[in-house]
Design an enzyme around this catalytic site. Structure first.
Site, PDB file in Angstrom:
ATOM      1  N   HIS A 158       0.919   5.765  -1.052  1.00 32.11           N
ATOM      2  CA  HIS A 158       0.198   6.941  -1.531  1.00 32.11           C
ATOM      3  C   HIS A 158       1.021   7.574  -2.649  1.00 32.11           C
ATOM      4  O   HIS A 158       1.218   8.778  -2.674  1.00 32.11           O
ATOM      5  CB  HIS A 158      -0.031   7.935  -0.386  1.00 32.11           C
ATOM      6  CG  HIS A 158      -1.062   7.512   0.604  1.00 32.11           C
ATOM      7  ND1 HIS A 158      -1.769   8.393   1.385  1.00 32.11           N
ATOM      8  CD2 HIS A 158      -1.524   6.288   0.940  1.00 32.11           C
ATOM      9  CE1 HIS A 158      -2.612   7.729   2.177  1.00 32.11           C
ATOM     10  NE2 HIS A 158      -2.472   6.447   1.923  1.00 32.11           N
ATOM     11  N   HIS A 218      -8.729   7.625  -1.721  1.00 29.46           N
ATOM     12  CA  HIS A 218      -7.652   7.186  -0.851  1.00 29.46           C
ATOM     13  C   HIS A 218      -6.359   6.968  -1.663  1.00 29.46           C
ATOM     14  O   HIS A 218      -5.676   7.940  -1.955  1.00 29.46           O
ATOM     15  CB  HIS A 218      -8.119   5.934  -0.089  1.00 29.46           C
ATOM     16  CG  HIS A 218      -7.184   5.446   0.966  1.00 29.46           C
ATOM     17  ND1 HIS A 218      -7.590   4.629   1.994  1.00 29.46           N
ATOM     18  CD2 HIS A 218      -5.862   5.643   1.153  1.00 29.46           C
ATOM     19  CE1 HIS A 218      -6.543   4.355   2.771  1.00 29.46           C
ATOM     20  NE2 HIS A 218      -5.497   4.962   2.278  1.00 29.46           N
ATOM     21  N   ASP A 248       1.476  -4.952 -20.344  1.00 27.25           N
ATOM     22  CA  ASP A 248       2.502  -5.915 -19.937  1.00 27.25           C
ATOM     23  C   ASP A 248       2.306  -6.364 -18.487  1.00 27.25           C
ATOM     24  O   ASP A 248       2.815  -7.416 -18.091  1.00 27.25           O
ATOM     25  CB  ASP A 248       3.900  -5.292 -20.069  1.00 27.25           C
ATOM     26  CG  ASP A 248       4.426  -5.322 -21.503  1.00 27.25           C
ATOM     27  OD1 ASP A 248       3.988  -6.185 -22.284  1.00 27.25           O
ATOM     28  OD2 ASP A 248       5.275  -4.481 -21.841  1.00 27.25           O
ATOM     29  N   TYR A 276       8.303 -13.974 -22.940  1.00 31.04           N
ATOM     30  CA  TYR A 276       9.169 -12.858 -22.563  1.00 31.04           C
ATOM     31  C   TYR A 276      10.100 -13.334 -21.451  1.00 31.04           C
ATOM     32  O   TYR A 276       9.715 -14.119 -20.605  1.00 31.04           O
ATOM     33  CB  TYR A 276       8.309 -11.692 -22.077  1.00 31.04           C
ATOM     34  CG  TYR A 276       9.085 -10.478 -21.628  1.00 31.04           C
ATOM     35  CD1 TYR A 276       9.342  -9.429 -22.500  1.00 31.04           C
ATOM     36  CD2 TYR A 276       9.555 -10.376 -20.322  1.00 31.04           C
ATOM     37  CE1 TYR A 276      10.035  -8.302 -22.090  1.00 31.04           C
ATOM     38  CE2 TYR A 276      10.258  -9.257 -19.895  1.00 31.04           C
ATOM     39  CZ  TYR A 276      10.502  -8.226 -20.784  1.00 31.04           C
ATOM     40  OH  TYR A 276      11.195  -7.111 -20.370  1.00 31.04           O
ATOM     41  N   HIS A 322       0.855  -1.181   0.000  1.00 28.34           N
ATOM     42  CA  HIS A 322       0.000   0.000   0.000  1.00 28.34           C
ATOM     43  C   HIS A 322       0.892   1.231   0.000  1.00 28.34           C
ATOM     44  O   HIS A 322       1.803   1.333   0.820  1.00 28.34           O
ATOM     45  CB  HIS A 322      -0.890  -0.003   1.244  1.00 28.34           C
ATOM     46  CG  HIS A 322      -1.702   1.251   1.408  1.00 28.34           C
ATOM     47  ND1 HIS A 322      -2.441   1.797   0.383  1.00 28.34           N
ATOM     48  CD2 HIS A 322      -1.891   2.070   2.479  1.00 28.34           C
ATOM     49  CE1 HIS A 322      -3.055   2.886   0.820  1.00 28.34           C
ATOM     50  NE2 HIS A 322      -2.733   3.080   2.076  1.00 28.34           N
TER      51      HIS A 322
END
Lengths: 232, 232, 232, 232
Positions: free
Chosen positions: A97, A169, A120, A227, A95
């Site tokens: 910001h 958020h 991708d 890839y 998480h």
């Protein structure tokens, strides 16, 4: 317990700082030990430049109680737990910001796949949750943050879309490993910025056509990926 | 074989990282040895901080087969090959997903020459390919990526316009040398950003007039160039 | 006198540079010693790379006269004094011309709380002063700069809103400690930028609803805060 | 000859790189020795990381001929000469293609004084030249670049406005000293970016009122300045 995992969770938290995804004490990374039914997560509000593996907090996946650690776990712990419970194949959650992904979340907009950089890593539009209701905010807010993500993923495979924006958020990303989860945060921030710049140049731009989205996502992911180097 | 060239190709790949043009394992640089009929290219999906000259892959310009190297070449190798075949005077190619140039590619817009910074390096509007068709994506996608660039350059001299945007994807640049090809990626990213900022200030701005474009491009390029020091 | 405080004020000024909030000799930080009725503030126009604690200037909170120091105090000293006099619980003030917060001040716009990043630090819209009148500019300009901030805060608690934009000028932030005041400048700059990017994506976006604003501000501030570790 | 000045000119050129104002070999700085009737300027197209004071080129202010130096002077030398001849009190000139100032030049827009950051350094709107005519571009282009700046400054004091944008090209700044000239480029880039961000937030924003412009410019410049420390 889980000393090796604590070390890796601590290192992943510090990588967020080095990559410029967090300021101050913002952001948190966790990982799950499924067999043990435990998660390891960053402590709440601790300065990154003093963070040590031994400060990581061990929390029960089932009850949410602290099993080991003298510090409080991240205040976002109930969100992480909710995601681990609902998305049974993910191994780690990040998480942050980060600036541009957060701007999209604040704008309440989902991020369309405008290019192959996006395709991708994310198989389609990065979803954004609905706004949370008054009762969901007032009671069990952090747990409910997890619930609105899970609700939004009702018809989405979290391994094909390892990122979500929480409206008003910020983003959460995840992966089967810590490395993947952090990489997905880094790429999300980049594709969010690319998408903002794309819209300035072409406000009505449409997402990639399905064929091209498939081509790029599937050449890196899934059974026919070609890839990178062959996995041993 | 081609050990010296491998070293320079490896170094050029690492310069992309230092200049901030790539994240993670994105981007790739190659060079061609015309006499030998070979190209040297970055391996696919290898971390930059562990990249070694010996890992560069040697590929036949004619057949596209790996001639030397234990790793898979970049998945974009067929695109590079197509460009080397069509543009007989170029010596090196760079592909990146640099932020602003990619935003223009994602917007499907060509970059007009709004100023002399652009005109010093690119002789006119930086072209963008058409969107690729379903069949071109499903079969031989990477080769066809090269083909749509070549198609767009039907009436353009690739030495006067050493850059192309692939719609919905990202930029390719090239040059007669590795140094030129990398420099062109760096400058393309800068002029793409300048052009975005210019349009915010003046959405109807027109490109430079031809006289000024000629003046700047030709004082640095061509037979009457007078910028820089005399070549020995 | 106040040698320890001078050291901390000097260090806080230097942190502004490290965090990228100031250029050249711009910006200034001060702290107040309430018991002694003195403030300690950066000298005017001194280069940061030569700044020493001993150069900090001690000024009387009551009279504004220099009590100790051989250099002139920051030309913004009267603004700081006005704020310390009106906001009796603040302990330190930071003034910078940081890029995005200054753009909002120049635009004469207040910064809405578009997300929880903002709500974690500022309890609502960051206020912007009215334009100053001709007489306020011509006489006692710096003191009047403080007065228009104080006027704007008539109904606002400066500890719940530790930041103000001065129209056509730039931001001031404060806190109970030097660390808080600097942190608030850093966060203000980040939320100003996030807000600009949010408006590009959604020009009509509305601020967070009150419940979510309360939730985030109050989980970090006030008597029932549960973010971070328990204070000893 | 002028070895001390060469050293300072070389150092000022290198500062442009450190401050992020130039890429590659872009940009150039010169200084004038009025008594000797000479200018010292960066050589053309030399890599910054190898630049030495001894490579600076000495050119006659009157004739424009190279008086000392084995390298060609910057191709922009005739522009510098024109400015030194017309603006008799300036001592140094900086030319860069810094991102935001160049975007304003490319947009053909003058930069209004939207805030006190601008007013602290530039006394009003930063002027932009008219577009150059075909004949001015084809013959003596670099000299004519200087002429259109001088033409635009017919009623402007170059010491109160030490910066100009050349339409479709980029900024020039100057000062009485090398330090001032470089500082003005740095500040111009910052206020150009602030102005762009201001317009995104308030597209119809008007410049500062005259009283506030006067207050800020004159508290730092002119006979009654009170910013900074007393000059010895």
């Amino acid at each position: 317990m889980l000393e090796q995992l604590k070390k890796r969770v601590c290192e992943a938290n510090l990588r967020l700082v080095r990559e410029g995804l967090v300021l101050l004490t913002w952001g948190n990374v966790s990982a799950v030990a499924r067999k043990e039914g435990l998660i390891v997560i960053k402590p709440s509000g601790v300065a990154y430049d003093e963070m040590k593996p031994g400060q990581m907090v061990v929390v029960s996946l089932k009850t949410g109680e602290v099993v080991e650690g003298t510090l409080r776990p991240s205040s976002d712990t109930p969100t992480h737990l909710e995601l681990y419970r609902a998305f049974s194949k993910i191994g780690a959650i990040v998480h942050s910001h980060s600036l541009y992904a957060t701007a999209w979340a604040q704008a309440g907009r989902e991020i369309p796949a405008f290019g192959t950089t996006h395709a991708d890593h994310f198989y389609g539009t990065v979803p954004c949750t609905r706004e949370m209701k008054q009762g969901e905010i007032e009671n069990d807010y952090e747990k409910n943050t997890g619930c609105v993500i899970v609700e939004r993923f009702k018809d989405i495979d979290p391994l094909q879309m390892p990122a979500a924006l929480v409206a008003g958020h910020a983003p959460f990303t995840w992966g089967t490993t810590l490395e993947e989860a952090v990489t997905n945060s880094l790429v999300l921030e980049r594709v969010a910025r690319m998408a903002s710049e794309t819209l300035l140049l072409n406000p009505k731009q449409r997402p990639l056509k399905k064929t091209l989205l498939d081509k790029h996502f599937l050449r890196k992911h899934g059974s026919e990926a070609y890839y990178g180097q062959k996995k041993q």
